[in-house]
Design an enzyme around this catalytic site. Structure first.
Site, short mmCIF file in Angstrom:
data_model
loop_
_atom_site.label_atom_id
_atom_site.label_comp_id
_atom_site.label_asym_id
_atom_site.label_seq_id
_atom_site.Cartn_x
_atom_site.Cartn_y
_atom_site.Cartn_z
N GLU A 51 -8.97 -14.27 -0.57
CA GLU A 51 -8.51 -13.69 -1.34
C GLU A 51 -7.96 -13.70 -1.79
O GLU A 51 -7.31 -13.31 -2.71
CB GLU A 51 -8.55 -12.03 -0.03
CG GLU A 51 -9.14 -11.80 0.91
CD GLU A 51 -9.67 -12.32 2.10
OE1 GLU A 51 -8.66 -13.87 1.73
OE2 GLU A 51 -10.38 -12.40 2.98
N PHE A 113 -8.21 -3.56 15.41
CA PHE A 113 -8.44 -4.75 15.21
C PHE A 113 -8.29 -5.50 13.90
O PHE A 113 -8.78 -4.32 13.42
CB PHE A 113 -10.22 -5.06 15.18
CG PHE A 113 -10.85 -6.52 15.34
CD1 PHE A 113 -9.85 -7.85 15.56
CD2 PHE A 113 -11.75 -6.10 14.15
CE1 PHE A 113 -10.21 -8.83 14.88
CE2 PHE A 113 -11.77 -7.46 13.72
CZ PHE A 113 -11.66 -8.70 14.27
N GLN A 114 -7.60 -5.58 12.38
CA GLN A 114 -7.47 -5.93 11.68
C GLN A 114 -6.95 -5.02 11.14
O GLN A 114 -6.74 -4.88 9.89
CB GLN A 114 -8.97 -6.42 11.06
CG GLN A 114 -9.83 -7.80 11.61
CD GLN A 114 -10.62 -8.30 10.71
OE1 GLN A 114 -11.29 -7.10 9.78
NE2 GLN A 114 -10.80 -9.13 10.14
N LYS A 163 -10.84 3.25 6.45
CA LYS A 163 -12.74 3.03 6.35
C LYS A 163 -13.54 4.47 6.42
O LYS A 163 -14.47 5.00 5.89
CB LYS A 163 -13.51 2.56 7.59
CG LYS A 163 -14.76 2.30 7.87
CD LYS A 163 -14.67 0.73 8.78
CE LYS A 163 -16.25 0.73 8.67
NZ LYS A 163 -17.04 -0.23 9.45
N MET A 481 8.03 -32.43 -8.87
CA MET A 481 9.48 -31.66 -9.55
C MET A 481 10.92 -31.63 -8.04
O MET A 481 11.70 -31.93 -8.03
CB MET A 481 8.14 -30.10 -9.81
CG MET A 481 10.22 -28.90 -10.77
SD MET A 481 10.60 -29.62 -11.73
CE MET A 481 10.00 -29.55 -12.61
#
Lengths: 573, 163
Positions: A51, A113-114, A163, A481
């Site tokens: 993502e 969940f999630q 949802k 760097m």
């Protein structure tokens, strides 16, 4: 009026907003939305492999076009994986709309969940975020999100979508609002006329002026106005690293960029100036060095759309809050009407001084180290091969600085880098986002062997959607760097700044169906680049083994003023 | 310098946390905070007190103004204003102390709002200094519990903070 489900309204709103592509990754809480996406052809979805890459793709697109990029992810890990990308966009004021699934309303707060409190997690790094509380609100919220993302000082906006808000059984009247207004949000539409007049008076009386132009000029589409004003006044212009291309780098009035790794002449001119005209810049610590020693003789005019950027780190004498394009336009007409002119003799002496600085230390300076390919010459070769006209994205580190120094940009929106947050892994997906929308344009990512591995999984996405970007890897076999700072501040104790097991990049790219070339000899550099760019339909990775000892110079001395710089490993001014 | 910043903002879920979050994010201080809906139920009025140099206060007000839900704000300390805080204080009150506490409450123009055979609960309004002074005055007599509302404020005269 049409009756649509929440999910259908979401996708339709995107279509009616004019969105062509969104980038994302499905998951449980977003499945109603994905189903609605499947049942139409107007809004196209690009399936990334992580993502974070979706946000950088959206970001790259936004930086190249000025239009908000759109991301769609699920709840929990899907949402939290976007955080780095949202923060990257936020720091550089990039318009973006991130649509996140969320667990159903009745589960929120139960550690379902999630489940993640995405509104809470994203709050410090967004321009605004919103939760859908009823499906019928969706068109309004989408319109609001785009309006907020793009107007005023742009930035990312998150919409959290439980949802149940997108469930297919609910049906609601759909209408996409023409426009949205908010009593609490009214970005400035023009600068204060009196302040602009004061600024122009100061410009007419300046003896050692510098125009310091930032990313706001690019975001505010004000390059032409800036260029015209600078030409009319004959003032020198320096850009920030975010503003590169906002003023043509090959214009004789350009001093290159300024700050920590800016050009010697820019930093010297800033320090010795008597008037700084700051346009869409924010006096970042990487520009100013120590603020208490910043440009002691300069009065400061500061133009910005965001009042909070003015006098945040350095006090402005004339603050002007407004869109840079209209403010510059008004300045121009005042300059043209003015009976006064800047003192040409003083300006001539000032330019003479600046040219002396430029001759003392050329903007494009480096020394060879035996047969090693220097990273700077790799960028110069890239410039020649792409005729200076590519969209160049970069990751973060030495290669980013070398690209910014040695690839002069004459047009805005061509230089795409994570300047504020400094996000490694940004460059490759950003290039993908641009290539997707501009298949005819040459899009190249300049990276290092450290950065490229932070989002290398996207090679798979490139295969799926046929995104033939070019990747130029300045391979110094170290986190350059970090190593440079360890050389300068930690007596070369290289704590974890090298990688012992680099992959065989040629085999890796081949495994994903792409092409990779390795360059180890100087004489191969340009021919291999020519060959790579001739392969229009292929993603090509050019792995260039460069000098592993090189540092980026100039480098400002920490805690010093703008004029305190290291010009090489041994010369400090 | 201590400042009282009064904010009119959308009465929406999450708006308060955005204001509070801003202070921790940007390393500013909140000394006290009071918030409630106004006569217009779509708006909340939030009053906070903070400390900082003029430069810091300027940044605080600019950053607050940037929050999308903030409609308007004013630094009340820039002009003349009235500030009040409400305190409820529970005191041990037995024997001779009962009369002494009653006298002190009267002097401070407070009210005893709850009484048992051993406890007085006192309500007092005023600016912060007055409330502090009361606690000091009764301090030896056994403070059991103190709850303060945080400062609320309003500008004097014609000046109003409204849409």
């Amino acid at each position: 009026m049409e009756l649509l489900s929440g999910a259908e309204m979401l996708i339709r709103s995107l279509k009616d907003q004019g969105v062509e592509y969104i980038y994302g990754y499905p998951g449980g809480a977003a499945l109603h939305i994905y189903d609605a996406l499947f049942r139409q052809d107007d809004v196209k979805h690009i399936l990334v492999r992580h993502e974070q890459a979706a946000t950088h793709m959206a970001d790259g697109y936004a930086r190249a076009t000025g239009e908000p990029g759109v991301v769609l992810v699920t709840s929990g890990p899907g949402a939290t994986n976007t955080i780095t990308g949202i923060a990257t966009a936020s720091m550089d004021s990039i318009p973006m709309v991130v649509l996140c699934g969320q667990v159903a309303s009745h589960l929120i707060g139960e550690d379902a969940f999630q489940e993640t409190d995405m509104i809470g997690v994203s709050r410090p790094i967004v321009k605004h975020n919103m939760t859908v509380r009823h499906p019928s609100e969706i068109p309004q919220l989408v319109k609001k999100a785009f309006y907020l993302a793009k107007s005023g000082r742009p930035g990312p906006v998150v919409i959290d979508i439980p949802k149940d808000m997108t469930a297919p059984n609910g049906r609601f009247e759909y209408e996409y609002p023409e426009k949205v207004s908010m009593r609490s949000y009214n970005p400035a539409v023009r600068g204060h006329a009196g302040q602009i007049r004061r600024a122009v008076d100061m410009m007419m009386n300046a003896r050692r002026p510098v125009i310091y132009a930032g990313g706001g000029v690019v975001l505010g589409k004000a390059s032409q106005q800036l260029t015209d004003l600078a030409h009319e006044l004959g003032f020198p212009v320096t850009n920030t690293i975010m503003g590169l291309g906002g003023f043509p780098a090959t214009d004789p009035q350009s001093l290159g960029w300024l700050g920590m790794h800016g050009s010697y002449e820019s930093n010297m001119a800033m320090h010795h100036s008597d008037l700084i005209l700051a346009i869409g810049a924010r006096f970042d610590d990487r520009v100013t060095n120590a603020t208490d020693k910043f440009c002691p003789g300069a009065r400061i005019v500061h133009v910005d759309i965001d009042p909070a950027s003015i006098s945040k780190t350095v006090q402005a004498d004339v603050p002007i809050v407004g869109p840079v394009d209209s403010v510059l336009e008004e300045m121009r007409s005042l300059v043209r009407e003015s009976e006064e002119q800047p003192d040409q003799e003083a300006l001539g002496a000032w330019w003479k001084q600046i040219r002396e600085w430029g001759q003392y230390r050329s903007r494009y300076h480096y020394e060879q180290n035996g047969d090693n390919i220097m990273p700077q010459e790799a960028i110069q070769a890239l410039y020649r091969v792409t005729k200076g006209d590519a969209y160049v994205t970069s990751d973060v580190g030495q290669h980013q600085m070398f690209a910014a120094q040695f690839y002069p940009f004459d047009k805005p929106n061509r230089w795409i880098n994570s300047g504020g947050l400094g996000t490694m892994g940004f460059g490759f997906p950003a290039a993908m986002g641009i290539k997707l929308h501009m298949p005819e344009q040459e899009v190249v990512c300049v990276t290092g062997e450290g950065s490229i591995q932070m989002n290398i999984q996207e090679l798979s996405t490139c295969k799926q959607y046929h995104l033939p970007v070019k990747i130029i890897n300045l391979n110094n076999q170290a986190l350059g760097m970090v190593k440079q700072w360890q050389d300068m501040n930690y007596e070369s104790r290289y704590a974890h700044s090298y990688m012992e097991s680099l992959p065989n990049f040629e085999k890796l790219f081949e495994a994903y169906g792409h092409v990779a070339f390795t360059v180890t000899r100087r004489e191969d550099l340009e021919p291999v680049l020519e060959k790579a760019f001739a392969m229009k339909d292929q993603l090509v990775f050019v792995d260039i083994y460069v000098d592993p000892y090189e540092h980026v110079y100039p480098m400002q001395v920490a805690g010093g003023s703008m004029k305190d710089m290291w010009l090489s490993k041994t010369e400090r001014v | 310098m201590r400042r009282i910043i009064s904010i009119l903002m959308e009465n929406e879920p999450g708006a308060l946390s955005r204001v509070v979050g801003l202070f921790s994010q940007r390393n500013y201080n909140i000394e006290s905070l009071a918030v409630a809906p106004t006569e217009d139920p779509t708006l909340s009025r939030l009053t906070l007190t903070t400390e900082g140099s003029d430069k810091v206060i300027e940044q605080i007000t600019k950053q607050l103004n940037k929050l999308i839900e903030v409609v308007k704000l004013v630094d009340l300390t820039e002009g003349s204003h009235v500030e009040r805080e409400l305190m409820l204080i529970k005191l041990r009150a037995t024997g001779a102390q009962r009369a002494e506490i009653k006298r002190t409450v009267d002097i401070f123009r407070g009210q005893i709002v709850d009484v048992t055979s051993t406890v007085y609960t006192v309500q007092l309004t005023g600016d912060g200094e007055k409330l502090d002074a009361f606690i000091q005055a009764v301090g030896t007599m056994g403070v059991l519990e103190v709850v303060r509302s945080g400062v609320s404020g309003i500008a004097r005269g014609e000046k109003v903070l409204s849409l």
